[in-house]
Structure formats: C-alpha cells, structure tokens
Design a protein around this motif. Structure first.
Motif: not given
Length: 359
Positions: A235-243, A153-156
């Motif tokens: 669907t692919g979900l992306i979250e990225a932070t260097s905080n 279905f999707y990956a994150s």
C-alpha cells in the motif's frame, strides 16, 4: 561521439537546471539551439553557455523550426506541462530522440500514444524524474533489490511545501487544468514516482481526495491525499499540500518492511533520516546538505544516462513507460475524487475532465 541537442523551454526550470546540466555534460552533448517564445528567456539561457566557455547556441522562437533540422539528434522539452504531449509527438515524428520534463502529459491516452510512437519510430523517450538518481534514493533501491527489507508492507510520501500567490502570478498556465494541475501533478509527481518505484509500480486501485483550501485564484488542488493499492498487497499513502506556512518544509519518503525501516527526507529527498536494518542503525548519507532548490541536483545524471541509452540502444533508466506511472496515479486520484469512489487500474482519464469541477 557527441549528441547534438536542442532545449525547448527556457523558463524557470530550463534556466536553473537544464542549462547547467547540459553545460556539465558538455563531454556528451553539443547544445545546438535553445528555444522559447520569450526572446529574453532564450538569450539568458544562451548567455549561460557562452559564459561557461562554450559556443553560444542559436536562439529559435518556433520549436517546429528545430524539428525540421537535420543537425539535431535530441530535443529536451522543458515547457509548460500542457504542451509536453504535442511537442513530444511532433519531435518523435520528425525523428528526434526526446527527453521530456515531468509530467510527460496530462492524459493517460496521450502518455500511451507517446510511448507507442517512440517504439514504432525506434527512438528513445525519457522522462525527468531525476530524484531517482539522488544518492540516498539509490541506496534504498539497492536494499530493495537485495531483499534486505524482506516483505515490504507499505510506503508513504509527504510533500509539505509552500506556493504563494506570487508564484502562480508568474505564469498564467500554473494551477490550470488545461496546462498544469495542482500540487499533486506539479509539485508531488517526483515523490509519487519514488513511491510507486519502491512498491513495484503495478497499480491495482486508487482512492483519493483533493481540495483547494487556500488558493482561490487557481483552478486545481492545493491539497491531496490518497491510498494506492499495489500488487502483492503493498500500500502507498500520499499526502501533498502547498499550504505550509511560511515556506517549504519537507519532501519525505518512508518505506516499511519486515526487516527494514527507512525514511528519506530533506528539501528534496536528499538526506537519509532513518536507516534501520539488522546490525545497521545509521548511514553516511544522514548528514548530506540540502540542494540549492527543491529540484535537486540530478538532472545531469538523467542526461548522462540518456546519452548512453541512445548510443548503446537500450532503454533509458527512466523511460516513457516508467515516466507515465506517477502521472497515472495522480490522474487516478482526480478520477476517484470526481466519482467519489476507488478506481481500478487501468483507466482512461485526463485533467481536461476536471474543468469546471468545484473544489
């Protein structure tokens, strides 16, 4: 038969990962030369080989001198991201096989040119997305290939790390649009590569948002989010932070299918956190230790595979065509942010187009 290799770039990643990997693959490679504009870094790298009982490689400041030599078969490029394209193109033109660090370039056009030239010259082009070789990642790949997930279905992915001012002050190129990009391009392409690899790699549309909320001394983003649509309805979900305060927290990849759920995490997607299939609720790789750095421990496997690719005249496990896909997603996020709308694949975009953009 050993291949003769030269390492171009003896900075942080060169010293910490490439040199140890080349020492460990001494049965396959003779490291003939190391190259860097900073003499001290070159000498540190060369000394590592000598301390390991190997012949000390030559130190060469000008990488073009290496490309003119006939006693080198492979160049491994670990310089600033913004130099990867030019160095790779020159190395291929000179008849060398090339292994290049991620991101392979900062432009869709440049990446396509690199792939096309390697084919035209009948030379191998490989990219360092070494986390594909991590044992937990390989276990997920086996399940996908066997159909155990059923319909996916999707990956994150979530890259929740910390990069402070001292990190960026170590090198002027970091966080610039010309030479680097931000948290998506520099810190998160490994995770994004795994995401697209697990979802089939055929991108249809990208909708993204970026911001710089805590690093006013860099040009690029310290936070990024995206929805990526792939062929087949995935669907692919992306979250990225260097905080993340006060230090790196996690790099986590989750994949959800009709018959399976897996989460891989740890410091560098090196440990299985959740493993659920019919009659399977655990996995031995749930207790693996973290590596010493976020770079992981799999550079040596990229080198070993590339050796076989050259000798057997086959594609590297992570070829140029494979290596460009994660970067295309990041460039698509930038383009989507700039235009304020989803962008269809394929597209032509470069980090150069982000210069002067207020985040």
């Amino acid at each position: 038969m050993k291949l003769r290799v030269a390492l171009i770039g003896c900075g942080r990643i060169g010293q910490k990962k490439h040199v140890p990997a080349l020492i460990e693959t001494r049965d396959l490679f003779d490291t003939v030369a190391v190259c860097d504009l900073v003499e001290e870094r070159m000498n540190v790298a060369a000394d590592q080989f000598e301390k390991a009982g190997l012949k000390r490689p030559e130190t060469v400041k000008d990488y073009r001198e290496i490309l003119r030599r006939d006693d080198i078969d492979v160049v491994s490029i670990a310089t600033e991201s913004g130099k990867h394209y030019q160095m790779t193109m020159e190395a291929l033109e000179s008849g060398k096989h090339v292994l290049v660090e991620k991101p392979m370039a900062l432009s869709t056009r440049h990446m396509n040119e690199m792939v096309e030239l390697s084919k035209r010259k009948n030379l191998k082009l490989g990219v360092f997305f070494q986390n594909r070789f991590n044992p937990p990642v390989q276990e997920v790949r086996k399940k996908l290939d066997s159909g155990a997930f059923g319909r996916v279905f999707y990956a994150s992915v979530a890259v929740r790390w910390n990069r402070n001012e001292a990190y960026y002050r170590q090198a002027k190129w970091r966080g610039t649009w010309e030479m680097d990009g931000g948290v998506l391009m520099n810190q998160s392409t490994h995770a994004i590569d795994l995401l697209q690899w697990f979802l089939g790699g055929e991108i249809e549309e990208i909708y993204g948002h970026i911001a710089n909320t805590n690093h006013p001394y860099i040009e690029a983003e310290d936070t990024g989010f995206a929805i990526v649509k792939f062929k087949g309805g995935k669907t692919g979900l992306i979250e990225a932070t260097s905080n993340v305060f006060p230090r790196n927290l996690e790099e986590t990849l989750a994949i959800f299918g009709e018959k399976g759920t897996v989460v891989v995490g740890g410091l560098a997607v090196n440990r299985i956190l959740t493993w659920r299939f019919e009659k399977e609720e655990s996995h031995p790789f749930m207790n693996l230790p973290d590596p010493d750095t976020v770079y992981g421990d799999s550079h040596k496997y990229v080198y070993r595979d590339f050796y076989e690719a050259v000798l057997k005249d086959r594609k590297p496990y992570i070829s140029g065509e494979d290596g460009k896909k994660a970067v295309e997603i990041v460039l698509g996020i930038y383009k989507s942010f700039l235009e304020g709308r989803p962008v269809k694949y394929p597209f032509d975009f470069s980090t150069e187009e982000m210069k002067g953009v207020k985040l």
